[in-house]
Design an enzyme around this catalytic site. Sequence first.
Site, PDB file in Angstrom:
ATOM      1  N   PHE A  24       5.339  33.042  39.099  1.00 23.83           N
ATOM      2  CA  PHE A  24       4.212  33.516  39.906  1.00 23.83           C
ATOM      3  C   PHE A  24       2.926  32.872  39.378  1.00 23.83           C
ATOM      4  CE2 PHE A  24       0.681  36.464  40.687  1.00 23.83           C
ATOM      5  CZ  PHE A  24       0.767  36.592  42.065  1.00 23.83           C
ATOM      6  N   GLY A  25       2.207  32.167  40.257  1.00 23.85           N
ATOM      7  CA  GLY A  25       0.937  31.540  39.889  1.00 23.85           C
ATOM      8  C   GLY A  25      -0.215  32.246  40.568  1.00 23.85           C
ATOM      9  N   GLY A  27      -3.725  31.394  39.400  1.00 22.93           N
ATOM     10  CA  GLY A  27      -4.946  30.654  39.090  1.00 22.93           C
ATOM     11  C   GLY A  27      -4.764  29.212  39.520  1.00 22.93           C
ATOM     12  N   SER A  28      -4.935  28.289  38.576  1.00 26.50           N
ATOM     13  CA  SER A  28      -4.793  26.876  38.939  1.00 26.50           C
ATOM     14  C   SER A  28      -3.377  26.555  39.406  1.00 26.50           C
ATOM     15  CB  SER A  28      -5.179  25.974  37.764  1.00 26.50           C
ATOM     16  OG  SER A  28      -4.269  26.121  36.704  1.00 26.50           O
ATOM     17  N   GLU A  99      -0.271  25.425  29.829  1.00 27.52           N
ATOM     18  CA  GLU A  99      -0.826  26.774  29.660  1.00 27.52           C
ATOM     19  C   GLU A  99      -0.935  27.184  28.191  1.00 27.52           C
ATOM     20  OE1 GLU A  99      -1.869  28.414  32.425  1.00 27.52           O
ATOM     21  OE2 GLU A  99      -1.162  26.746  33.663  1.00 27.52           O
TER      22      GLU A  99
HETATM   23  C1  SIN Z   1      -1.866  30.632  36.695  1.00 24.36           C
HETATM   24  O1  SIN Z   1      -2.439  29.867  37.455  1.00 24.36           O
HETATM   25  O2  SIN Z   1      -0.921  31.348  37.108  1.00 24.36           O
HETATM   26  C2  SIN Z   1      -2.245  30.746  35.259  1.00 24.36           C
HETATM   27  C3  SIN Z   1      -3.661  30.459  34.955  1.00 24.36           C
HETATM   28  C4  SIN Z   1      -4.109  29.066  35.226  1.00 24.36           C
HETATM   29  O3  SIN Z   1      -3.407  28.110  34.850  1.00 24.36           O
HETATM   30  O4  SIN Z   1      -5.168  28.880  35.820  1.00 24.36           O
END
Ligand code: SIN
Length: 190
Positions: A24-25, A27-28, A99
């Site tokens: 599950f993402g 953010g980026s 990450e």
């Molecule tokens: C994510 O996107 O799920 C984790 C945080 C990020 O890499 O911005």
Amino acid sequence: MIANTIEDNRQRQCFEGVSSVWLFGYGSLIYKVDFPFLEQRAASIEGWARRFWQGSHDHRGTPQAPGRVVTLVEQPGARCRGMAYRVAPEVFTHLDEREKNGYLRFTTAMQFDDGTRCDGLVYIATADNSAFLGPADDLDIARQIDTAEGPSGPNRDYLLQLADALRSLGDDDHHVFTLETLLSWTPADA
Ligand code: SIN
């Protein structure tokens, strides 16, 4: 302070005999998909809120002038919308590197848009990691994002791209959209 969670993450889940895993993402990982996936579906997780409380010393800032990126904080009743990817376990070698500044892999229950549920992994930077910055005044967060820049580019691009991606997902994330509005008011932009 910069963190490195690569070794911790390697020990966290056993992928032996597993051919694919949901990730599950929020953010980026929603808008910068630099990894192969087998399937992609919009999804949500319950009880978590997205916050620009994690320091970025490696992507959107530097050790001297860290940027701010999102993590998840527990909040009863909250719902975080994002993108789920079904990936081969090998993909986590790349994702753990990406990450590494404070994020650990946790198992979460996800809900897809058709109402079906499934467990997946999610990267969360908890308050005890050394790169955690925590809450601050919205305007101060926007100012920090406006000025920070790192090897992956300006911190403001992270916020703007995330806001666009969330709009495409039909999300109404007050925290993210407030910061996006404040960004256009910060002195550097005037
Ligand atoms: C994510 O996107 O799920 C984790 C945080 C990020 O890499 O911005």
